[in-house]
Design an enzyme around this catalytic site. Structure first.
Site, PDB file in Angstrom:
ATOM      1  N   LYS A 126      53.508  78.827  67.690  1.00  0.00           N
ATOM      2  CA  LYS A 126      53.997  78.939  66.306  1.00  0.00           C
ATOM      3  C   LYS A 126      55.165  79.924  66.217  1.00  0.00           C
ATOM      4  O   LYS A 126      55.349  80.763  67.108  1.00  0.00           O
ATOM      5  CB  LYS A 126      52.854  79.403  65.409  1.00  0.00           C
ATOM      6  CG  LYS A 126      52.261  80.751  65.829  1.00  0.00           C
ATOM      7  CD  LYS A 126      50.932  81.017  65.151  1.00  0.00           C
ATOM      8  CE  LYS A 126      50.344  82.351  65.622  1.00  0.00           C
ATOM      9  NZ  LYS A 126      49.007  82.580  65.082  1.00  0.00           N
TER      10      LYS A 126
ATOM     11  N   ARG B 223      41.176  83.950  55.228  1.00  0.00           N
ATOM     12  CA  ARG B 223      42.435  83.354  54.760  1.00  0.00           C
ATOM     13  C   ARG B 223      42.372  81.841  54.764  1.00  0.00           C
ATOM     14  O   ARG B 223      43.186  81.175  54.121  1.00  0.00           O
ATOM     15  CB  ARG B 223      43.599  83.842  55.640  1.00  0.00           C
ATOM     16  CG  ARG B 223      43.433  83.461  57.101  1.00  0.00           C
ATOM     17  CD  ARG B 223      44.514  84.035  58.014  1.00  0.00           C
ATOM     18  NE  ARG B 223      44.329  83.499  59.371  1.00  0.00           N
ATOM     19  CZ  ARG B 223      45.043  83.854  60.417  1.00  0.00           C
ATOM     20  NH1 ARG B 223      46.004  84.744  60.299  1.00  0.00           N
ATOM     21  NH2 ARG B 223      44.814  83.316  61.604  1.00  0.00           N
TER      22      ARG B 223
ATOM     23  N   TYR C 258      76.369 103.916  57.833  1.00  0.00           N
ATOM     24  CA  TYR C 258      76.106 104.095  56.403  1.00  0.00           C
ATOM     25  C   TYR C 258      75.356 105.403  56.178  1.00  0.00           C
ATOM     26  O   TYR C 258      74.417 105.719  56.910  1.00  0.00           O
ATOM     27  CB  TYR C 258      75.265 102.936  55.882  1.00  0.00           C
ATOM     28  CG  TYR C 258      76.023 101.634  55.809  1.00  0.00           C
ATOM     29  CD1 TYR C 258      77.001 101.432  54.836  1.00  0.00           C
ATOM     30  CD2 TYR C 258      75.766 100.618  56.722  1.00  0.00           C
ATOM     31  CE1 TYR C 258      77.699 100.232  54.772  1.00  0.00           C
ATOM     32  CE2 TYR C 258      76.461  99.420  56.665  1.00  0.00           C
ATOM     33  CZ  TYR C 258      77.423  99.231  55.684  1.00  0.00           C
ATOM     34  OH  TYR C 258      78.111  98.059  55.619  1.00  0.00           O
TER      35      TYR C 258
ATOM     36  N   MET D  72      73.901  95.859  59.956  1.00  0.00           N
ATOM     37  CA  MET D  72      73.455  94.470  60.101  1.00  0.00           C
ATOM     38  C   MET D  72      73.887  93.883  61.444  1.00  0.00           C
ATOM     39  O   MET D  72      73.135  93.152  62.086  1.00  0.00           O
ATOM     40  CB  MET D  72      74.020  93.618  58.962  1.00  0.00           C
ATOM     41  CG  MET D  72      73.443  92.215  58.918  1.00  0.00           C
ATOM     42  SD  MET D  72      74.229  91.162  57.700  1.00  0.00           S
ATOM     43  CE  MET D  72      73.752  91.948  56.167  1.00  0.00           C
TER      44      MET D  72
HETATM   45  C1  PLP Z   1      48.223  83.125  66.036  1.00  0.00           C
HETATM   46  C2  PLP Z   1      46.877  82.598  66.289  1.00  0.00           C
HETATM   47  C3  PLP Z   1      46.276  82.754  67.549  1.00  0.00           C
HETATM   48  C4  PLP Z   1      46.892  83.554  68.671  1.00  0.00           C
HETATM   49  O1  PLP Z   1      46.663  84.926  68.475  1.00  0.00           O
HETATM   50  P1  PLP Z   1      47.223  86.025  69.483  1.00  0.00           P
HETATM   51  O2  PLP Z   1      46.692  87.288  68.940  1.00  0.00           O
HETATM   52  O3  PLP Z   1      48.702  85.944  69.392  1.00  0.00           O
HETATM   53  O4  PLP Z   1      46.725  85.687  70.838  1.00  0.00           O
HETATM   54  C5  PLP Z   1      45.078  82.119  67.762  1.00  0.00           C
HETATM   55  N1  PLP Z   1      44.473  81.400  66.779  1.00  0.00           N
HETATM   56  C6  PLP Z   1      45.014  81.276  65.559  1.00  0.00           C
HETATM   57  C7  PLP Z   1      44.306  80.474  64.528  1.00  0.00           C
HETATM   58  C8  PLP Z   1      46.220  81.867  65.270  1.00  0.00           C
HETATM   59  O5  PLP Z   1      46.749  81.736  64.047  1.00  0.00           O
END
Ligand code: PLP
Length: 380
Positions: free
Chosen positions: A42, A139, A268, A316
């Site tokens: 992701k 969540r 800055y 930046m």
């Molecule tokens: C991001 C995520 C992981 C991976 O977690 P890490 O701490 O990066 O190993 C695993 N399961 C879910 C559902 C996640 O959202």
């Protein structure tokens, strides 16, 4: 368009695919041989670039890949990934059709989502889904205490259009903590109790629960598949756990060197004033590339194997370092902002700590302006 050298003419991320693969092998070495890998890719593989990450991971024969969003899944299909792709966040109903069209596997947290999936599954389509069970993360996911109730409806809705209920999973909230084992085992127990309540007829249901930290801290919860992310990409999985091999280095080429008199100011707010004549080098990288503003006047870069301090506020697009201690530095030299140079190293954790954040955030904030340069000259 860009010539082949242009990717390293300004600022870039250098990536070591062999190290990423070795980190994956350390994960699989910690668990039963039959347990499959479901790498989380992701957020553009935690900022490192999903194309290179998938290329590096594919020799590890992952069962599938995990993404957060439908467009991320579509991008993976575009790269030719043919394995299952799980979308790990609840999605808007308007995204279901595109998810189905690209054979993405949705992770379901509610009956409403499952109904939406069922409604949009065209007859004869073979969509699969996984069910998230909430054991405290809060969540997403069905309530673990209520499993007997929702399981009936999940089964009924799935059967109505022939959806394949392929897996169940939960997510640990404190696996990264030094004393995380206790909470892992208590969430695992809640999860197992819920799965028990599902009264599954077959044992073909895939069970997966472990992120990087859980695999390393409690390999006994590896179940059928594990979902590592951060450890693969060289970030710390948690307190007291083995460090992964670094994968990403952040580099920038010195584009300007100047001698400044006593009293010269930089950035800055003029937050740094030269108290003596100094030599400054300008690095063409800034917070627009993901370099945390918090490093201003506190962070370092490596040049010619030495540590030099950042002076003034990070802009930046530019950062200035005081090279008075390494006067041989010239324009064209490569500065390392994360990574090693000779005997010196700035590790990801150092930058995260200075910025009062976590390795994950430093990596995922690395900007789209930075080319991802996958090294091929390293041992495989
Ligand atoms: C991001 C995520 C992981 C991976 O977690 P890490 O701490 O990066 O190993 C695993 N399961 C879910 C559902 C996640 O959202």
């Amino acid at each position: 368009m860009a010539m082949s050298t242009a990717s390293t003419s300004r600022a870039w991320i250098e990536l070591n695919g062999a190290a990423l693969r070795r980190n994956a092998h350390r994960i699989t070495a910690a668990i039963n041989p039959g347990t499959r890998l479901l790498p989380m890719v992701k957020a553009n593989a935690y900022g490192l670039g999903v194309e290179g990450a998938v290329a590096a991971l594919s020799p590890t024969d992952p069962w599938g890949y995990g993404v957060a969003t439908v467009p991320e899944g579509v991008e993976l299909r575009g790269l030719g990934v043919d394995q299952p792709i799980l979308v790990f966040t609840p999605i808007d109903p308007t995204e279901v059709a595109i998810a189905l069209a690209h054979r993405l596997t949705l992770c379901i947290s509610s009956l409403a989502e499952l109904e939406e999936l069922a409604n949009q599954t065209v007859n004869g389509g073979h969509a699969s889904f996984h069910v998230e069970i909430d054991t405290g993360m809060g969540r997403a996911g069905f309530d673990c205490l209520d499993a007997a109730a929702w399981a009936k409806d999940v089964r009924r809705i799935a059967a109505s259009v022939g959806l394949d209920w392929q897996g169940c999973f939960t997510h640990f909230h404190s696996a990264d903590h030094l004393d995380g084992a206790e909470s892992i085992l208590s969430q695992w127990k809640a999860f197992e109790d819920a799965v028990e309540m599902l009264s599954l007829e077959s044992d073909s249901m895939l069970i997966h629960v472990a992120n990087s930290a859980a695999v390393l801290r409690c390999p006994t919860v590896a179940a059928d598949m594990v979902r590592p992310g951060i450890f693969l990409y060289g970030g710390s999985a948690g307190t007291g756990l083995a460090d992964p091999e670094p994968v990403a280095s952040l580099k920038a080429r010195v584009t300007l060197v100047r001698d400044v008199p006593e009293g010269a100011t930089v950035g800055y707010g003029a937050l740094h004033v030269a108290t003596t004549p100094q030599r400054w080098a300008t690095l063409p990288i800034g917070y627009g590339d993901g370099l945390p503003v918090a490093l201003g006047n506190r962070g370092s870069a490596l040049l010619r194997g030495s540590r030099v301090p950042m002076v003034g506020r990070i802009s930046m697009d530019m950062t200035v370092v005081d090279i008075s201690g390494v006067p041989a530095v010239e324009t064209g030299d490569v500065a390392t902002l994360i990574g090693s140079d000779g005997p010196e190293e700035i590790c990801l954790g150092e930058v995260a700590e200075l910025a009062d954040t976590i390795d994950y955030e430093i990596l995922t904030r690395l900007g789209s302006r930075l080319p991802r340069v996958w090294r091929t000259d390293v041992d495989a």
